[in-house]
Structures are given as structure tokens and as C-alpha cells.
Design an enzyme around this catalytic site. Structure first.
Site, short mmCIF file in Angstrom:
data_model
loop_
_atom_site.label_atom_id
_atom_site.label_comp_id
_atom_site.label_asym_id
_atom_site.label_seq_id
_atom_site.Cartn_x
_atom_site.Cartn_y
_atom_site.Cartn_z
N SER A 136 94.98 6.81 70.00
CA SER A 136 94.87 5.36 70.02
C SER A 136 96.27 4.74 69.84
O SER A 136 97.16 5.06 70.61
CB SER A 136 93.87 4.89 68.96
OG SER A 136 93.51 3.55 69.14
N ASP A 280 84.58 6.39 75.81
CA ASP A 280 85.70 5.81 75.07
C ASP A 280 85.84 4.31 75.37
O ASP A 280 85.35 3.81 76.38
CB ASP A 280 86.99 6.54 75.46
CG ASP A 280 88.13 6.32 74.49
OD1 ASP A 280 87.98 5.53 73.54
OD2 ASP A 280 89.18 6.96 74.69
N HIS A 307 85.86 7.10 71.32
CA HIS A 307 87.24 6.92 70.90
C HIS A 307 87.66 7.96 69.86
O HIS A 307 88.79 8.43 69.87
CB HIS A 307 87.43 5.51 70.35
CG HIS A 307 88.85 5.06 70.33
ND1 HIS A 307 89.67 5.11 71.44
CD2 HIS A 307 89.62 4.54 69.33
CE1 HIS A 307 90.85 4.64 71.14
NE2 HIS A 307 90.86 4.29 69.86
#
Length: 333
Positions: A136, A280, A307
Site C-alpha cells: 500500500s 483489492d 488489500h
């Protein structure tokens, strides 16, 4: 999955020397080091914790957020030690276990890249053993570090992060949003239009309909304790300044809103693993494209993941990361 007992580097890494904490200071702290970091606002300290010893594979973990913690990676404890992989937990400046100065001048990509380089030097990591895994926001930081310092890297892992925030926002708006119940999506957009991000109803809608589909695909009461602890420790000042108030895209005046490095990916020459997941918040097709843009790339697709696919698709994510590390180490990449 490769097992520790048949690792090809077992001559160098046995169970005895992997768990060796013979350095008195290291043993005293359990591998924890508070590393001093020089910044434009003065000197602060960041928290790191080393797990294991491996002279060839040392993985520095860059957490997301910005402003969350290393705790998102604690599931690695169940897998990496038996593979002989050394990994370093690390809370970036502003995160819970590190110093948390209240100075927005510090929350820039360049400053964080400089911090990672200072951490690398303090830990004695180099191109013969140094891997970065960034997920991320940590993936943004990993890319930015590689653009400037890839000569210090042995390998790079970009997990669950696109190379363009505008494209990420477009994906959230055009691909993910319409999958929500129409009335839910409309309510979410109304709350965001009114900047009513702290409304409990807004938070409830995101958690119930979005987070459990695209952040971690389990009912909230089944989320791992480490994940809940991580979000409990989030620093909202850093998070909102850089990412904005919502996971539904990067919104408002967030400093990362226009970040886009698509045209720079081709300059990355170190072995690179890009991880994307079917469910995701990020577009897996874009991340597959990223793996082809870098000079020596590989794509890992997590068909059951979102995610945080290190949790909801461990059977794909963990073996894929381990295989990449071992392949690079054995010159099979």
C-alpha cells in the site's frame, strides 16, 4: 512451499545461528533498536525489530497507511522463521512505536525515502542481502526508494499498490463503487461531498460494505487481532495529511493525490515482485502491467485476496514471496 530443512542456504543458515542473539545488546532488547533519524525538524528515533539472522536475505518491511504500523505483517512470524528468512519490522516516523512529531513538513515522500536510507545504513544492509517489501503506502515508498537508491537493493517487492494515484481513484470510482448497492454508494459519495468523514454512519457503511470486501475479506469479528491493533494505533494526523480521510480513494487535499510514477517504472532494474489481488482496492491488471514495465519483474496474483492479502489469501501470498526471495538469492530469477 520451501521448508527450512531443505533451504539451499542451510549451510549458512541453521536453526542455531538463525536464532542467535549472542550480541549482548541485541539479546537484551530482543532484537529491538531505536534508530536515530536526522530530519529537517531535528533528530528523532524510529523503532525496528529484527527477527532472525540470514547473511543473504534481509527483508525490511515498509508498512502502509501512512501512519499505521508494522503490526500488519505479524502473520509472517508463522512462516518466515522456518524458511530462514531474516526480516525487520519497522515503524516509520510518526507511527505508533516510533517518535511522533507534530510537524507536517516531515510527511513527504522525499523525507521518508531519506529515512529508509538512514535505517538501511544503521542496520548494515547492502546490495548483497537487502530486500524491501512495501505494501500500500509502503509500496509507494518502496518504489520511491528504488528510484533513488536501487543500487543498494538485492530485490524489491511492491505489494498491493498501483503506480498512479489518479488511476487508483478512477478504479475506486468506476470499478469498485458501482459494485456496491446503489443506495450505499450514493450515501458514501454524499458523505464525502459534504466532507462528513467522521459521521458514524459513513464509517459504518465503509466497514460493512467496502472494507470487508476490499481491505480484508472476513467479517469484522474475525479480523486478526494484529490487524485490529494496527488500526487502533493509526496516527490520523499523518494518515489524513498524505492519504486523506477515507480508504475509498485518496481524496481531499491529501499530499499523495496526484502521485504518479508510471513513466519511471522502466528505470527499476533490480529483481521486482509485484503483488496484486482480485478483490483489492487496487486494480490487479495495472499491477500486472507494472511487473512488465520494470526491467526484471514477476507478477503474483492472489485470486482470493484483497488489500491485506497476506491474511485473506495466505496460501498464495506467503509462498509467492518466499519463492521470489529464494529465487533471487539462488540467481534463478
Amino acid at each position: 512451499m520451501v521448508t527450512f530443512s531443505n533451504c539451499k542456504n542451510k549451510e549458512e543458515v541453521s536453526s542455531l545461528n538463525y536464532f542467535d542473539y549472542s550480541n549482548p545488546e541485541d539479546q537484551y532488547t530482543g532484537g529491538i533498536r531505536m534508530i536515530p533519524i536526522k530530519t529537517p525538524a531535528g533528530e528523532f528515533k524510529v523503532w525496528t525489530k529484527r527477527i532472525g539472522n540470514n547473511p543473504k536475505i534481509k527483508v525490511l518491511l515498509l508498512h502502509g497507511g501512512p501512519g499505521v504500523t508494522h503490526e500488519l505483517y505479524e502473520c509472517f512470524d508463522g512462516y518466515f522463521p522456518k524458511e530462514g528468512i531474516e526480516y525487520i519490522y519497522y515503524d516509520q516516523l510518526g507511527s505508533y512505536y516510533s517518535d511522533q512529531p507534530n510537524d507536517n513538513r516531515l510527511w513527504t515522500n522525499d523525507r521518508f525515502v531519506d529515512e529508509v536510507e538512514q535505517v538501511r545504513k544503521a542496520l548494515g544492509l547492502n546490495k548483497d542481502n537487502f530486500y524491501i517489501l512495501g505494501q500500500s503506502w509502503g509500496g509507494i515508498l518502496a518504489m520511491e526508494y528504488a528510484f533513488k537508491y536501487q543500487n543498494n537493493l538485492k530485490g524489491l517487492i511492491i505489494s498491493n499498490m498501483m503506480s498512479s494515484v489518479p488511476l487508483y481513484n478512477k478504479y475506486a470510482e468506476e470499478a469498485l463503487g458501482p459494485k456496491l448497492p446503489k443506495e450505499v454508494f450514493e450515501q458514501i459519495k454524499t458523505f464525502e461531498k459534504n466532507k462528513d468523514y467522521h459521521n458514524p454512519k459513513y464509517q459504518d457503511l465503509l466497514f460493512k460494505y467496502y472494507y470487508t470486501e476490499h481491505i480484508l475479506r472476513k467479517p469484522l469479528n474475525e479480523w486478526p487481532e494484529a490487524v485490529n491493533r494496527c488500526f487502533k494505533h493509526l496516527n490520523p494526523n499523518v494518515y489524513i495529511f498524505m492519504q486523506g480521510p477515507s480508504e475509498f480513494g485518496i481524496t481531499g487535499n491529501a499530499s499523495l493525490k496526484n502521485w504518479d510514477v508510471r513513466d519511471k517504472l522502466k528505470t527499476i532494474s533490480v529483481p521486482t515482485l509485484v503483488i496484486g489481488s482480485k478483490h483489492d482496492t487496487m486494480d490487479p491488471e495495472h499491477m500486472k502491467w507494472m511487473s512488465k514495465e520494470v526491467q526484471h519483474g514477476r507478477f503474483l496474483y492472489c485470486p482470493n485476496g484483497s488489500h491485506l492479502s497476506q491474511y485473506d489469501d495466505q496460501k498464495t501470498y506467503i509462498p509467492g514471496v518466499i519463492k521470489f526471495l529464494n529465487d533471487v538469492n539462488e540467481n534463478k530469477f
